[in-house]
Design a protein around this motif. Sequence first.
Motif, PDB file in Angstrom:
ATOM      1  N   UNK A  50      39.975  32.846   9.909  1.00  0.00           N
ATOM      2  CA  UNK A  50      39.360  31.978   8.899  1.00  0.00           C
ATOM      3  C   UNK A  50      40.039  32.094   7.528  1.00  0.00           C
ATOM      4  N   UNK A  51      41.093  32.911   7.496  1.00  0.00           N
ATOM      5  CA  UNK A  51      41.847  33.114   6.258  1.00  0.00           C
ATOM      6  C   UNK A  51      40.964  33.694   5.150  1.00  0.00           C
ATOM      7  N   UNK A  52      40.072  34.627   5.555  1.00  0.00           N
ATOM      8  CA  UNK A  52      39.197  35.315   4.601  1.00  0.00           C
ATOM      9  C   UNK A  52      39.563  36.799   4.547  1.00  0.00           C
ATOM     10  N   UNK A  53      40.817  37.074   4.386  1.00  0.00           N
ATOM     11  CA  UNK A  53      41.302  38.455   4.401  1.00  0.00           C
ATOM     12  C   UNK A  53      41.120  39.083   3.018  1.00  0.00           C
ATOM     13  N   UNK A  54      40.325  40.150   2.951  1.00  0.00           N
ATOM     14  CA  UNK A  54      40.128  40.867   1.675  1.00  0.00           C
ATOM     15  C   UNK A  54      41.413  41.599   1.317  1.00  0.00           C
ATOM     16  N   UNK A  55      41.764  41.589   0.031  1.00  0.00           N
ATOM     17  CA  UNK A  55      43.039  42.201  -0.358  1.00  0.00           C
ATOM     18  C   UNK A  55      42.988  43.729  -0.356  1.00  0.00           C
ATOM     19  N   UNK A  56      41.782  44.311  -0.361  1.00  0.00           N
ATOM     20  CA  UNK A  56      41.657  45.775  -0.340  1.00  0.00           C
ATOM     21  C   UNK A  56      40.469  46.153   0.531  1.00  0.00           C
ATOM     22  N   UNK A  57      40.739  46.861   1.613  1.00  0.00           N
ATOM     23  CA  UNK A  57      39.680  47.287   2.526  1.00  0.00           C
ATOM     24  C   UNK A  57      39.807  48.781   2.778  1.00  0.00           C
ATOM     25  N   UNK A  58      38.672  49.399   3.030  1.00  0.00           N
ATOM     26  CA  UNK A  58      38.666  50.834   3.316  1.00  0.00           C
ATOM     27  C   UNK A  58      37.973  51.075   4.654  1.00  0.00           C
ATOM     28  N   UNK A  59      38.739  51.530   5.633  1.00  0.00           N
ATOM     29  CA  UNK A  59      38.196  51.918   6.934  1.00  0.00           C
ATOM     30  C   UNK A  59      37.825  53.395   6.833  1.00  0.00           C
ATOM     31  N   UNK A 112      56.859  49.642  -5.126  1.00  0.00           N
ATOM     32  CA  UNK A 112      57.081  49.090  -3.798  1.00  0.00           C
ATOM     33  C   UNK A 112      56.337  47.777  -3.594  1.00  0.00           C
ATOM     34  N   UNK A 113      55.112  47.696  -4.084  1.00  0.00           N
ATOM     35  CA  UNK A 113      54.297  46.507  -3.862  1.00  0.00           C
ATOM     36  C   UNK A 113      54.591  45.389  -4.861  1.00  0.00           C
ATOM     37  N   UNK A 114      55.462  45.649  -5.772  1.00  0.00           N
ATOM     38  CA  UNK A 114      55.877  44.574  -6.688  1.00  0.00           C
ATOM     39  C   UNK A 114      56.871  43.632  -6.009  1.00  0.00           C
ATOM     40  N   UNK A 115      57.407  44.050  -4.869  1.00  0.00           N
ATOM     41  CA  UNK A 115      58.367  43.220  -4.123  1.00  0.00           C
ATOM     42  C   UNK A 115      57.632  42.243  -3.222  1.00  0.00           C
ATOM     43  N   UNK A 116      58.248  41.126  -2.931  1.00  0.00           N
ATOM     44  CA  UNK A 116      57.667  40.131  -2.038  1.00  0.00           C
ATOM     45  C   UNK A 116      57.842  40.581  -0.581  1.00  0.00           C
ATOM     46  N   UNK A 117      57.021  40.048   0.317  1.00  0.00           N
ATOM     47  CA  UNK A 117      57.188  40.367   1.738  1.00  0.00           C
ATOM     48  C   UNK A 117      58.588  39.975   2.231  1.00  0.00           C
ATOM     49  N   UNK A 118      59.114  40.768   3.155  1.00  0.00           N
ATOM     50  CA  UNK A 118      60.452  40.501   3.685  1.00  0.00           C
ATOM     51  C   UNK A 118      60.415  39.539   4.869  1.00  0.00           C
ATOM     52  N   UNK A 119      59.540  39.810   5.829  1.00  0.00           N
ATOM     53  CA  UNK A 119      59.524  39.027   7.063  1.00  0.00           C
ATOM     54  C   UNK A 119      58.185  38.364   7.331  1.00  0.00           C
ATOM     55  N   UNK A 120      57.108  39.022   6.934  1.00  0.00           N
ATOM     56  CA  UNK A 120      55.769  38.545   7.262  1.00  0.00           C
ATOM     57  C   UNK A 120      55.165  37.769   6.094  1.00  0.00           C
ATOM     58  N   UNK A 121      54.017  37.164   6.367  1.00  0.00           N
ATOM     59  CA  UNK A 121      53.305  36.466   5.300  1.00  0.00           C
ATOM     60  C   UNK A 121      52.726  37.463   4.301  1.00  0.00           C
ATOM     61  N   UNK A 122      52.339  38.636   4.797  1.00  0.00           N
ATOM     62  CA  UNK A 122      51.699  39.652   3.956  1.00  0.00           C
ATOM     63  C   UNK A 122      52.533  40.934   3.892  1.00  0.00           C
ATOM     64  N   UNK A 123      52.379  41.639   2.787  1.00  0.00           N
ATOM     65  CA  UNK A 123      52.899  42.994   2.643  1.00  0.00           C
ATOM     66  C   UNK A 123      51.698  43.930   2.696  1.00  0.00           C
ATOM     67  N   UNK A 124      51.729  44.919   3.587  1.00  0.00           N
ATOM     68  CA  UNK A 124      50.559  45.766   3.831  1.00  0.00           C
ATOM     69  C   UNK A 124      50.886  47.224   3.542  1.00  0.00           C
ATOM     70  N   UNK A 125      49.986  47.873   2.792  1.00  0.00           N
ATOM     71  CA  UNK A 125      50.087  49.310   2.546  1.00  0.00           C
ATOM     72  C   UNK A 125      48.898  50.005   3.203  1.00  0.00           C
ATOM     73  N   UNK A 126      49.170  50.955   4.090  1.00  0.00           N
ATOM     74  CA  UNK A 126      48.123  51.786   4.693  1.00  0.00           C
ATOM     75  C   UNK A 126      48.117  53.118   3.951  1.00  0.00           C
ATOM     76  N   UNK A 142      50.522  38.583  -5.073  1.00  0.00           N
ATOM     77  CA  UNK A 142      50.091  37.660  -4.020  1.00  0.00           C
ATOM     78  C   UNK A 142      50.537  38.139  -2.633  1.00  0.00           C
ATOM     79  N   UNK A 143      49.665  37.948  -1.648  1.00  0.00           N
ATOM     80  CA  UNK A 143      49.946  38.305  -0.252  1.00  0.00           C
ATOM     81  C   UNK A 143      50.210  39.809  -0.078  1.00  0.00           C
ATOM     82  N   UNK A 144      49.483  40.609  -0.833  1.00  0.00           N
ATOM     83  CA  UNK A 144      49.585  42.066  -0.714  1.00  0.00           C
ATOM     84  C   UNK A 144      48.227  42.625  -0.303  1.00  0.00           C
ATOM     85  N   UNK A 145      48.222  43.465   0.715  1.00  0.00           N
ATOM     86  CA  UNK A 145      46.977  44.024   1.244  1.00  0.00           C
ATOM     87  C   UNK A 145      46.992  45.547   1.178  1.00  0.00           C
TER      88      UNK A 145
END
Length: 376
Positions: free
Chosen positions: A22-31, A142-156, A180-183
């Motif tokens: 549904x394209x409702x991806x929260x930009x910051x989640x905590x599992x 690191x997160x100031x850079x744009x995604x390389x291959x995917x739509x999103x850049x993700x940090x775990x 933008x597009x950083x999770x």
Amino acid sequence: MRFEEIIGQEDIKQQLVQAIQRNHVAHAQMFWGAEGGAAMSLALAYAQYIHCENKQANDACGKCPACIKCQKLIHPDLSFVFPVATTKKISSKPVSQDFMEEWRAFLGKHPYISLSDWLAHIDAESKQANISVEESRHIIQQLSLKPFESEYKILVLWLPEFMNISAANAILKILEEPSPKTLFLLVSQNPNQLLATIISRVQAVQTSPITDEEVKAYLTQNLQVADEKAQQVAYMADGNLNAAFHLLENTHNTQHDLFVEWMRACFKKDMGELVTMTDAFAKLTKDQQKGLFHYGLNICREALVWKQGDEKLVRLGGKEYQFVQNFSKVLQVDNTALLYEQLNEAVFHLERNASPKIVFLDTSLHLIQAINPARK
């Protein structure tokens, strides 16, 4: 990792899949959840599903180039931050990037990881791990850079509670207003140790405890463990898959026999036998030493349950059940609490590299008092 590989958590899996669809991806989640639970596995499966180039209805395809890279933990738009410590290899200002090769090997085994195992993996068992302000600067860069291959850049970010105050404060702005597009996917075991300003900026996803039945099913189906042994290990692991793996590595029956022998010596106040056992205890590996104390904690719990008349809730069988019946005769609520306190303290001190001999003998002396209250 794919969602289908994760034990249970069906409701959470469905919520995560629907959020992406549904394209409702929260930009910051905590599992978050207990050690050995599903928090890290959910974060990894979620990240892979986001990166997947051929998303299925309920899971990643597992076959596209993006999935393969995620499974190998080498996707350029999937990065990791975790607690580190100085080692012989990195003697000053360590950051996660310095240990990425070790991290991939460690996490690649299974996602039900613990900090003590990670520190042992990098030969830093005696060190205090943390996530430093230097690491926070790396995150921002690191997160100031744009995604390389995917739509999103993700940090775990594994175990954010190990960030010091300066490190936590340093990422507040990017956590609240990322590029933008950083999770951000935080994976925590003790979220109440985090700054309130961090918690307020993330969407919390609390994982469900793994049941004994789910642990047993995992062991029998994935590791081909015999039913009876899987049942015993599942009971003692108490929902912690990492603990279950360690119990399999150590002989479960040996733990039982050693604990029975130890309690008999304490009850008889046999100091000669306890000194002999202290020497034998010191020769065990650290995991075996901690395993004995954890086993004792479980036995105390089962004995107290049996004593209160809830026999159907006792999760043991065979000679362990017989021992629980006998052991419960010397246990009351008060001295059971003392046993719990002493065994937990013993684990605490072992994890901080106290002398095993001193820990075992000191604990033995306290247990003598606890299980012989009338004969102090």
